[in-house]
Design an enzyme around this catalytic site. Structure first.
Site, PDB file in Angstrom:
ATOM      1  N   ASN A   7       1.543  -0.784   0.367  1.00 25.03           N
ATOM      2  CA  ASN A   7       0.423  -0.004   0.236  1.00 25.03           C
ATOM      3  C   ASN A   7       0.985   0.710  -0.472  1.00 25.03           C
ATOM      4  O   ASN A   7       1.495   1.317   1.153  1.00 25.03           O
ATOM      5  CB  ASN A   7      -1.020  -0.084   1.539  1.00 25.03           C
ATOM      6  CG  ASN A   7      -2.178   0.750   1.431  1.00 25.03           C
ATOM      7  OD1 ASN A   7      -1.465   1.956   0.125  1.00 25.03           O
ATOM      8  ND2 ASN A   7      -2.560   1.557   2.620  1.00 25.03           N
ATOM      9  N   ARG A  88      -2.805  -2.210  -3.787  1.00 21.85           N
ATOM     10  CA  ARG A  88      -3.704  -1.541  -2.997  1.00 21.85           C
ATOM     11  C   ARG A  88      -3.845  -0.571  -4.245  1.00 21.85           C
ATOM     12  O   ARG A  88      -2.862   0.001  -4.113  1.00 21.85           O
ATOM     13  CB  ARG A  88      -3.543  -1.347  -1.384  1.00 21.85           C
ATOM     14  CG  ARG A  88      -4.721  -0.539  -1.261  1.00 21.85           C
ATOM     15  CD  ARG A  88      -5.101   0.264  -0.071  1.00 21.85           C
ATOM     16  NE  ARG A  88      -6.536   1.035   0.370  1.00 21.85           N
ATOM     17  CZ  ARG A  88      -6.432   1.749   0.909  1.00 21.85           C
ATOM     18  NH1 ARG A  88      -5.245   2.587   1.195  1.00 21.85           N
ATOM     19  NH2 ARG A  88      -7.317   2.524   0.981  1.00 21.85           N
ATOM     20  N   HIS A 177     -13.044   1.199   0.443  1.00 21.86           N
ATOM     21  CA  HIS A 177     -12.905   0.605   1.128  1.00 21.86           C
ATOM     22  C   HIS A 177     -13.766  -0.776   1.101  1.00 21.86           C
ATOM     23  O   HIS A 177     -13.850  -1.675   1.637  1.00 21.86           O
ATOM     24  CB  HIS A 177     -13.623   0.934   2.947  1.00 21.86           C
ATOM     25  CG  HIS A 177     -13.364   1.916   3.425  1.00 21.86           C
ATOM     26  ND1 HIS A 177     -14.369   2.904   4.288  1.00 21.86           N
ATOM     27  CD2 HIS A 177     -11.656   2.648   3.771  1.00 21.86           C
ATOM     28  CE1 HIS A 177     -13.476   4.015   5.058  1.00 21.86           C
ATOM     29  NE2 HIS A 177     -12.219   3.297   4.710  1.00 21.86           N
ATOM     30  N   HIS A 205     -17.367  -0.062   8.514  1.00 19.40           N
ATOM     31  CA  HIS A 205     -16.362   0.215   8.864  1.00 19.40           C
ATOM     32  C   HIS A 205     -16.164   1.650   8.987  1.00 19.40           C
ATOM     33  O   HIS A 205     -15.586   1.825   8.245  1.00 19.40           O
ATOM     34  CB  HIS A 205     -15.541  -0.359   7.473  1.00 19.40           C
ATOM     35  CG  HIS A 205     -13.978   0.665   7.254  1.00 19.40           C
ATOM     36  ND1 HIS A 205     -13.084  -0.693   6.794  1.00 19.40           N
ATOM     37  CD2 HIS A 205     -13.061   1.610   7.504  1.00 19.40           C
ATOM     38  CE1 HIS A 205     -11.528   0.065   6.645  1.00 19.40           C
ATOM     39  NE2 HIS A 205     -12.166   0.450   7.423  1.00 19.40           N
ATOM     40  N   GLY A 209     -11.177   7.069   8.551  1.00 20.92           N
ATOM     41  CA  GLY A 209     -12.269   7.043   7.426  1.00 20.92           C
ATOM     42  C   GLY A 209     -13.249   6.411   7.719  1.00 20.92           C
ATOM     43  O   GLY A 209     -12.674   5.120   8.457  1.00 20.92           O
ATOM     44  N   ARG A 238     -13.559  13.977   8.722  1.00 22.50           N
ATOM     45  CA  ARG A 238     -13.627  14.380   7.568  1.00 22.50           C
ATOM     46  C   ARG A 238     -15.809  14.285   7.835  1.00 22.50           C
ATOM     47  O   ARG A 238     -16.310  13.772   8.926  1.00 22.50           O
ATOM     48  CB  ARG A 238     -14.035  13.349   6.520  1.00 22.50           C
ATOM     49  CG  ARG A 238     -13.157  13.309   5.687  1.00 22.50           C
ATOM     50  CD  ARG A 238     -12.955  12.410   4.849  1.00 22.50           C
ATOM     51  NE  ARG A 238     -11.787  11.579   4.899  1.00 22.50           N
ATOM     52  CZ  ARG A 238     -11.694  10.126   4.601  1.00 22.50           C
ATOM     53  NH1 ARG A 238     -11.928   9.458   3.888  1.00 22.50           N
ATOM     54  NH2 ARG A 238     -10.388  10.013   4.667  1.00 22.50           N
ATOM     55  N   ASP A 280      -8.866  11.574  17.483  1.00 22.53           N
ATOM     56  CA  ASP A 280      -8.634  10.266  17.381  1.00 22.53           C
ATOM     57  C   ASP A 280      -9.708   9.870  18.318  1.00 22.53           C
ATOM     58  O   ASP A 280     -10.151  10.755  19.556  1.00 22.53           O
ATOM     59  CB  ASP A 280      -7.400   9.945  18.216  1.00 22.53           C
ATOM     60  CG  ASP A 280      -7.269   8.754  18.605  1.00 22.53           C
ATOM     61  OD1 ASP A 280      -5.644   8.149  17.948  1.00 22.53           O
ATOM     62  OD2 ASP A 280      -7.366   8.195  19.263  1.00 22.53           O
ATOM     63  N   GLY A 328     -10.294   0.121  13.320  1.00 18.61           N
ATOM     64  CA  GLY A 328      -9.648   0.641  14.458  1.00 18.61           C
ATOM     65  C   GLY A 328     -10.824   1.434  15.062  1.00 18.61           C
ATOM     66  O   GLY A 328     -11.120   0.802  16.543  1.00 18.61           O
ATOM     67  N   ILE A 329     -12.044   1.762  15.152  1.00 24.07           N
ATOM     68  CA  ILE A 329     -12.861   1.920  16.289  1.00 24.07           C
ATOM     69  C   ILE A 329     -13.966   1.012  16.299  1.00 24.07           C
ATOM     70  O   ILE A 329     -14.213  -0.078  17.294  1.00 24.07           O
ATOM     71  CB  ILE A 329     -13.722   3.252  14.772  1.00 24.07           C
ATOM     72  CG1 ILE A 329     -12.449   4.212  15.834  1.00 24.07           C
ATOM     73  CG2 ILE A 329     -14.724   4.296  16.292  1.00 24.07           C
ATOM     74  CD1 ILE A 329     -13.291   6.156  15.386  1.00 24.07           C
ATOM     75  N   GLY A 330     -13.993   0.124  15.188  1.00 26.28           N
ATOM     76  CA  GLY A 330     -15.752  -0.436  14.578  1.00 26.28           C
ATOM     77  C   GLY A 330     -14.338  -1.941  15.733  1.00 26.28           C
ATOM     78  O   GLY A 330     -15.558  -2.785  16.510  1.00 26.28           O
ATOM     79  N   GLU A 331     -13.542  -2.370  15.675  1.00 25.89           N
ATOM     80  CA  GLU A 331     -12.658  -3.437  16.419  1.00 25.89           C
ATOM     81  C   GLU A 331     -12.759  -2.773  17.573  1.00 25.89           C
ATOM     82  O   GLU A 331     -12.265  -4.168  18.931  1.00 25.89           O
ATOM     83  CB  GLU A 331     -11.463  -3.463  15.721  1.00 25.89           C
ATOM     84  CG  GLU A 331     -11.944  -4.285  14.442  1.00 25.89           C
ATOM     85  CD  GLU A 331     -10.059  -4.620  13.124  1.00 25.89           C
ATOM     86  OE1 GLU A 331      -9.145  -4.550  14.406  1.00 25.89           O
ATOM     87  OE2 GLU A 331     -10.651  -4.243  11.910  1.00 25.89           O
ATOM     88  N   ASN A 332     -12.325  -2.007  18.150  1.00 26.41           N
ATOM     89  CA  ASN A 332     -12.014  -1.595  19.594  1.00 26.41           C
ATOM     90  C   ASN A 332     -12.653  -0.672  20.083  1.00 26.41           C
ATOM     91  O   ASN A 332     -12.980  -0.832  21.141  1.00 26.41           O
ATOM     92  CB  ASN A 332     -10.600  -0.409  19.805  1.00 26.41           C
ATOM     93  CG  ASN A 332      -9.565  -1.957  18.764  1.00 26.41           C
ATOM     94  OD1 ASN A 332      -9.032  -2.678  19.073  1.00 26.41           O
ATOM     95  ND2 ASN A 332      -9.303  -1.249  17.626  1.00 26.41           N
ATOM     96  N   GLU A 381      -7.497  -6.149   4.953  1.00 20.34           N
ATOM     97  CA  GLU A 381      -6.689  -5.804   3.461  1.00 20.34           C
ATOM     98  C   GLU A 381      -5.675  -6.600   2.892  1.00 20.34           C
ATOM     99  O   GLU A 381      -6.130  -7.088   1.819  1.00 20.34           O
ATOM    100  CB  GLU A 381      -6.704  -4.679   3.397  1.00 20.34           C
ATOM    101  CG  GLU A 381      -8.458  -3.741   3.658  1.00 20.34           C
ATOM    102  CD  GLU A 381      -8.045  -2.317   4.234  1.00 20.34           C
ATOM    103  OE1 GLU A 381      -8.570  -1.448   3.277  1.00 20.34           O
ATOM    104  OE2 GLU A 381      -8.303  -2.010   4.798  1.00 20.34           O
TER     105      GLU A 381
HETATM  106  P1  AMP Z   1      -8.272   3.020  11.775  1.00 29.07           P
HETATM  107  O1  AMP Z   1      -8.062   4.351  10.402  1.00 29.07           O
HETATM  108  O2  AMP Z   1      -9.387   1.805  11.032  1.00 29.07           O
HETATM  109  O3  AMP Z   1      -6.687   2.884  12.083  1.00 29.07           O
HETATM  110  O4  AMP Z   1      -8.825   3.593  12.770  1.00 29.07           O
HETATM  111  C1  AMP Z   1      -8.135   4.664  12.852  1.00 29.07           C
HETATM  112  C2  AMP Z   1      -9.429   4.406  14.498  1.00 29.07           C
HETATM  113  O5  AMP Z   1      -9.633   3.846  15.278  1.00 29.07           O
HETATM  114  C3  AMP Z   1      -8.435   6.060  15.680  1.00 29.07           C
HETATM  115  O6  AMP Z   1      -9.954   6.779  15.881  1.00 29.07           O
HETATM  116  C4  AMP Z   1      -7.984   5.335  17.342  1.00 29.07           C
HETATM  117  O7  AMP Z   1      -8.852   6.692  17.784  1.00 29.07           O
HETATM  118  C5  AMP Z   1      -9.821   4.341  16.820  1.00 29.07           C
HETATM  119  N1  AMP Z   1      -9.025   3.440  17.544  1.00 29.07           N
HETATM  120  C6  AMP Z   1      -7.846   2.413  18.123  1.00 29.07           C
HETATM  121  N2  AMP Z   1      -8.016   2.240  19.095  1.00 29.07           N
HETATM  122  C7  AMP Z   1      -8.863   2.391  19.796  1.00 29.07           C
HETATM  123  C8  AMP Z   1      -9.081   1.498  21.217  1.00 29.07           C
HETATM  124  N3  AMP Z   1      -8.355   1.241  21.903  1.00 29.07           N
HETATM  125  N4  AMP Z   1      -9.986   2.785  21.219  1.00 29.07           N
HETATM  126  C9  AMP Z   1     -10.922   3.500  21.069  1.00 29.07           C
HETATM  127  N5  AMP Z   1     -10.857   3.561  19.222  1.00 29.07           N
HETATM  128  C10 AMP Z   1      -9.612   2.574  18.930  1.00 29.07           C
END
Ligand code: AMP
Length: 394
Positions: A7, A88, A177, A205, A209, A238, A280, A328-332, A381
């Site tokens: 990428n 990518r 995505h 997702h 983004g 955004r 963030d 990032g957000i969806g998973e965490n 991905e």
């Molecule tokens: P990505 O673009 O998929 O890498 O996601 C980035 C976003 O995921 C950022 O806003 C991070 O703050 C969020 N993120 C990553 N880890 C965590 C976590 N443990 N808790 C909350 N948000 C997270």
């Protein structure tokens, strides 16, 4: 078969080296700050890490360094072991509805739609050319972010704008995505014990983004990003969907050019704009705990926009087997998932509060009574890029 998943950004090059079809990651890493005297090369392999800070002037130099290190760190015995490279590419326009083997025609095609992604496609091409020069005999494949969404119908992808804008300039919804939405929807089908052709899922997702996708019988039928990745739900910086008349209004009020206002929509809106604190999600949730009102508004606004899209996609799909959270957000961020699902009561969706506390692991997070399964599925991905590289080059 050993393949690269690459990428390339304007000043970065992310990579994974995978052993296929086992899908094991032999090495992964990134070269950052390409073009600077203090560029950073970092690589993880075999539970080890290696990092160098040095002058890396171009992507070509970055690729040479990467290939040298694969040998000197004994990750590979010989570069001949590399049998495919998957790249990518952000925008395939209407030219590419699947991944393709890269030849001069494909390079010309990617260039011809670069107007649609002026920041991304030229950077992706730089990566392609750098690898082509270093490994001229290894077949390379382009995997497009837009390709998965090429199955949308005109009612979904057309805007209600003068038709000739579509004909002359390609103004339509493309969606992004796609590689992630495809991967997650396929995993969701597996978790449901069905084939993709038997399932209807909504993929959320949600990273810096963010986009949603309605996937019916394995195909994207609608998605929330549009002509550009600015559309859809609120993101890190955004705005997501807004009334376009705001652009002209602010341009006049603040005496700013259209480009400047668009920059604000892309870089100073979303989480950052509303919270006036951070883009963030982790910072925002800390501020929410302190009772910061603007941060509360920022996360609630995004959750509302996500839930609105889920409602619309539920109607479009005529039902739904699973709602999937990824990125990032969806998973965490269990807090964001909860805010969204709290808004889906009319659909009979119930989150299991305990299961929802999980992070970054493939699992069901809804109750047994929930009308629709809610799934947490870490996206991958790179594995999709590697799979397509194998599929097209074998
Ligand atoms: P990505 O673009 O998929 O890498 O996601 C980035 C976003 O995921 C950022 O806003 C991070 O703050 C969020 N993120 C990553 N880890 C965590 C976590 N443990 N808790 C909350 N948000 C997270």
């Amino acid at each position: 078969m050993i393949v690269f998943a690459v990428n390339a950004g304007s000043s970065s090059l992310k990579f994974q080296l995978l052993d296929m079809p086992k899908e094991t990651v032999l090495a992964s890493g990134v070269v950052e700050r390409i073009g600077f005297d203090d560029a950073i090369f970092s690589i993880k392999y075999n539970d080890q890490r290696h990092k160098e800070i040095k002058k890396i002037k171009t992507h070509k130099v970055a690729v040479s360094l990467l290939l040298e290190r694969l040998i000197s760190l004994e990750i590979l015995g010989n570069l001949d072991e590399i049998e495919g490279i998957g790249h990518r590419v952000v925008h395939g326009g209407e030219l590419f509805s699947d991944s393709v083997i890269i030849d001069q025609n494909v390079i010309d095609g990617i260039e011809s739609v670069s107007d649609l992604a002026p920041l991304h496609n030229p950077a992706n091409l730089t990566g392609i050319l750098a690898f082509q020069e270093a490994l001229p005999n290894v077949p390379a494949v382009a995997v497009f972010d837009t390709a998965f969404h090429q199955t949308m119908e005109p009612t979904e992808y057309m805007y209600s704008l003068p038709y000739e804008w579509y004909e002359k300039y390609g103004v339509r919804k493309y969606g992004f995505h796609g590689t992630s939405h495809k991967y997650v929807s396929q995993r969701a089908a597996k978790m449901l014990g069905k084939t993709p052709e038997e399932t209807k899922v909504i993929v959320c997702h949600i990273g810096n983004g963010a986009s949603l996708c309605a996937v019916k019988e394995g195909k994207s039928i609608d998605t929330s990003m549009g002509f550009t990745p600015l559309a859809g739900i609120a993101m890190g910086t955004r705005s997501g969907d807004i009334d376009p008349a705001i652009v002209q209004y602010i341009s006049k009020k603040e005496d700013k050019s259209l480009d400047q206002v668009m920059e604000e929509l892309n870089k100073r809106s979303g989480y950052l704009g509303l919270s006036e604190l951070s883009s963030d999600s982790r910072d925002l949730w800390q501020a929410v705990e302190r009772g910061d009102k603007k941060s509360i508004l920022a996360v609630e606004k995004q959750a509302k926009m996500i839930a609105d899209y889920i409602g619309a996609y539920y109607l479009l799909l005529e039902g739904c087997d699973a709602i999937c959270f990824t990125a990032g957000i969806g998973e965490n961020a269990s807090e964001t998932r909860k805010l969204v699902v709290d808004r889906l009561k009319a659909l009979g969706v119930q989150l299991d509060i305990k299961k929802n506390l999980v992070r970054g692991k493939e699992t069901v997070i809804s109750t047994d009574e929930s009308n629709i399964d809610v799934l947490l599925i870490p996206t991958n991905e790179e594995v999709m890029i590697a799979r397509d590289t194998v599929r097209l080059t074998k």
